[in-house]
Design a protein around this motif. Structure first.
Motif, short mmCIF file in Angstrom:
data_model
loop_
_atom_site.label_atom_id
_atom_site.label_comp_id
_atom_site.label_asym_id
_atom_site.label_seq_id
_atom_site.Cartn_x
_atom_site.Cartn_y
_atom_site.Cartn_z
N MET A 1 0.83 -1.20 0.00
CA MET A 1 0.00 0.00 0.00
C MET A 1 0.87 1.25 0.00
O MET A 1 1.75 1.40 0.86
N PRO A 2 0.67 2.16 -0.94
CA PRO A 2 1.45 3.40 -0.94
C PRO A 2 1.13 4.24 0.31
O PRO A 2 -0.04 4.39 0.68
N GLU A 3 2.16 4.75 0.94
CA GLU A 3 1.98 5.60 2.11
C GLU A 3 2.51 6.99 1.80
O GLU A 3 2.78 7.31 0.64
N LEU A 4 2.66 7.82 2.80
CA LEU A 4 3.03 9.22 2.57
C LEU A 4 4.25 9.40 1.67
O LEU A 4 4.21 10.25 0.76
N PRO A 5 5.36 8.68 1.87
CA PRO A 5 6.53 8.91 1.00
C PRO A 5 6.23 8.69 -0.48
O PRO A 5 6.62 9.51 -1.32
N GLU A 6 5.55 7.60 -0.79
CA GLU A 6 5.27 7.29 -2.20
C GLU A 6 4.32 8.33 -2.81
O GLU A 6 4.51 8.77 -3.96
N GLY A 75 -5.57 3.44 -2.44
CA GLY A 75 -6.09 2.31 -1.68
C GLY A 75 -5.03 1.35 -1.19
O GLY A 75 -3.98 1.75 -0.70
N MET A 76 -5.30 0.05 -1.35
CA MET A 76 -4.37 -0.98 -0.87
C MET A 76 -3.22 -1.24 -1.83
O MET A 76 -2.36 -2.06 -1.58
N GLY A 77 -3.21 -0.53 -2.94
CA GLY A 77 -2.14 -0.70 -3.92
C GLY A 77 -2.61 -0.37 -5.31
O GLY A 77 -3.74 -0.72 -5.68
N ALA A 78 -1.79 0.32 -6.07
CA ALA A 78 -2.18 0.71 -7.42
C ALA A 78 -0.97 1.23 -8.17
O ALA A 78 0.07 1.52 -7.58
N GLU A 79 -1.13 1.36 -9.47
CA GLU A 79 -0.12 2.00 -10.31
C GLU A 79 -0.77 3.21 -10.97
O GLU A 79 -1.77 3.07 -11.68
N ALA A 215 14.64 8.73 -1.00
CA ALA A 215 15.00 7.54 -1.78
C ALA A 215 13.98 7.26 -2.89
O ALA A 215 14.10 6.27 -3.62
N GLY A 216 12.96 8.10 -2.99
CA GLY A 216 11.96 7.88 -4.03
C GLY A 216 10.87 6.91 -3.65
O GLY A 216 10.13 6.42 -4.51
N GLY A 217 10.76 6.64 -2.33
CA GLY A 217 9.73 5.72 -1.86
C GLY A 217 10.21 4.28 -1.80
O GLY A 217 11.37 3.97 -2.10
N ALA A 218 9.31 3.41 -1.37
CA ALA A 218 9.65 1.99 -1.18
C ALA A 218 9.94 1.29 -2.50
O ALA A 218 9.35 1.61 -3.54
N ALA A 219 10.83 0.31 -2.44
CA ALA A 219 11.26 -0.41 -3.64
C ALA A 219 10.15 -1.29 -4.22
O ALA A 219 10.23 -1.71 -5.37
N PHE A 220 9.12 -1.58 -3.42
CA PHE A 220 8.03 -2.42 -3.93
C PHE A 220 6.88 -1.58 -4.49
O PHE A 220 5.83 -2.12 -4.82
N GLU A 221 7.07 -0.27 -4.60
CA GLU A 221 6.09 0.62 -5.22
C GLU A 221 6.73 1.30 -6.43
O GLU A 221 7.95 1.38 -6.53
N VAL A 222 5.89 1.81 -7.33
CA VAL A 222 6.42 2.52 -8.50
C VAL A 222 5.92 3.96 -8.50
O VAL A 222 4.86 4.26 -7.96
N ASP A 223 6.71 4.84 -9.11
CA ASP A 223 6.34 6.25 -9.16
C ASP A 223 5.51 6.56 -10.41
O ASP A 223 5.06 5.65 -11.12
N PHE A 224 5.33 7.84 -10.72
CA PHE A 224 4.50 8.28 -11.83
C PHE A 224 5.07 7.85 -13.18
O PHE A 224 4.35 7.77 -14.18
N TYR A 225 6.37 7.56 -13.21
CA TYR A 225 7.03 7.14 -14.45
C TYR A 225 7.21 5.62 -14.53
O TYR A 225 7.80 5.12 -15.47
N LYS A 230 13.77 3.45 -4.20
CA LYS A 230 15.07 2.90 -3.80
C LYS A 230 15.20 2.69 -2.30
O LYS A 230 16.29 2.46 -1.79
N PHE A 231 14.07 2.78 -1.59
CA PHE A 231 14.07 2.48 -0.16
C PHE A 231 13.81 0.98 -0.04
O PHE A 231 12.69 0.51 -0.14
#
Length: 273
Positions: A1-6, A75-79, A215-225, A230-231
């Motif tokens: 689940m994406p949290e504040l950093p992501e 929510g609980m996870g998304a791209e 670090a750009g958020g958790a390594a198991f999440e992806v950003d807008f690109y 890299k966390f």
């Protein structure tokens, strides 16, 4: 689940890419993600221009001109992924927004998520966004403000921090290291916390979340690109490291049940007193 950093990372990237662009079309394959019928949503959004994108806790706030707000919660996870005119779209998506320059973004939810559109003047009526507590990375999140938030509360510190009405953006991923850095057991009751412990907790919240943002958020999440953060697992102190030695005292880290969530603690550094 994406949290504040992501969400913070995605918001900054979105603001850079979509600010000033005009909405040309919207495709919504999952009506339950919206707060109104699809046809009504599309009619209200088309033709509006993106003024800015910001974040508050786990929510993206997209300001539109004229005065509307687009709220996105993953929510609980998304791209949530951007696309250009020449880019191939993801195979699966529930929502697609296209601008007049043929760029845009898609959203694919693993389980559930929200994409709500409301007039700016009706923000106070939005049941979820209007009730969010202060976000830990806001300038207004001072130590004194945090102390006032805790005042009179009698619940356990973990359940308090996970309640988005108190502090917005912390979830079960980053709460593990936050409590460890503050040397607090997740079930410690708020009235039992000393001033020194509250100060340590405040600093831990800012430090843990800030390091992940950098670090750009958790390594198991992806950003807008579509890039992974890299966390990585090695950056966590005790989170998800059951059986590993505590980084402070070498005591094996334990996984315990705290209410409906799992917690990772050092039984020596985080005693329940």
């Amino acid at each position: 689940m994406p949290e504040l950093p992501e969400i913070t990372v995605i918001a900054k990237q979105m603001d850079k890419e979509v600010r000033g662009k005009r909405i040309a079309d919207i495709e919504a394959k999952q009506p339950k993600n919206l707060n109104m019928p699809v046809a009504q949503f599309v009619k209200a959004a088309k033709g509006k221009t993106i003024k800015s994108v910001s974040s508050h806790g786990k929510w993206l706030f997209v300001k539109l001109d004229p005065r509307y707000l687009l709220f996105i919660n993953l929510g609980m996870g998304a791209e949530l992924l951007s696309f250009t005119q020449k880019q191939k779209l993801p195979e699966k998506y529930h929502f697609k927004l296209t601008f007049t320059d043929k760029t845009g973004f898609t959203a694919h939810f693993w389980w559930f998520g929200y994409i709500h559109l409301i007039p700016e003047k009706e923000l106070a009526k939005h049941k979820m966004a209007s009730q969010l507590g202060i976000s830990p990375m806001q300038e207004e999140f001072t130590l004194e403000r945090f102390k006032r938030t805790l005042l009179g509360k009698k619940t356990g510190i973990k359940s308090f921090l996970l309640d988005q009405k108190n502090v917005a953006g912390i979830g079960n991923v980053y709460i593990q290291d936050i409590l460890f850095k503050a040397r607090l057991h997740p079930n410690r009751k708020i009235p039992s916390l000393s001033e020194e412990e509250i100060n340590a907790l405040y600093e831990a919240i800012r430090d843990v979340l800030g390091r992940s943002i950098k670090a750009g958020g958790a390594a198991f999440e992806v950003d807008f690109y579509g890039h992974k953060g890299k966390f990585t697992a090695t950056d966590f102190l005790v989170g998800y490291k059951a059986g590993k030695p505590c980084p402070e005292c070498n005591t094996p880290i334990e996984k315990i049940r705290t209410g409906t969530t799992a917690s990772y603690i050092c039984p020596k550094c985080q005693k329940l007193e």
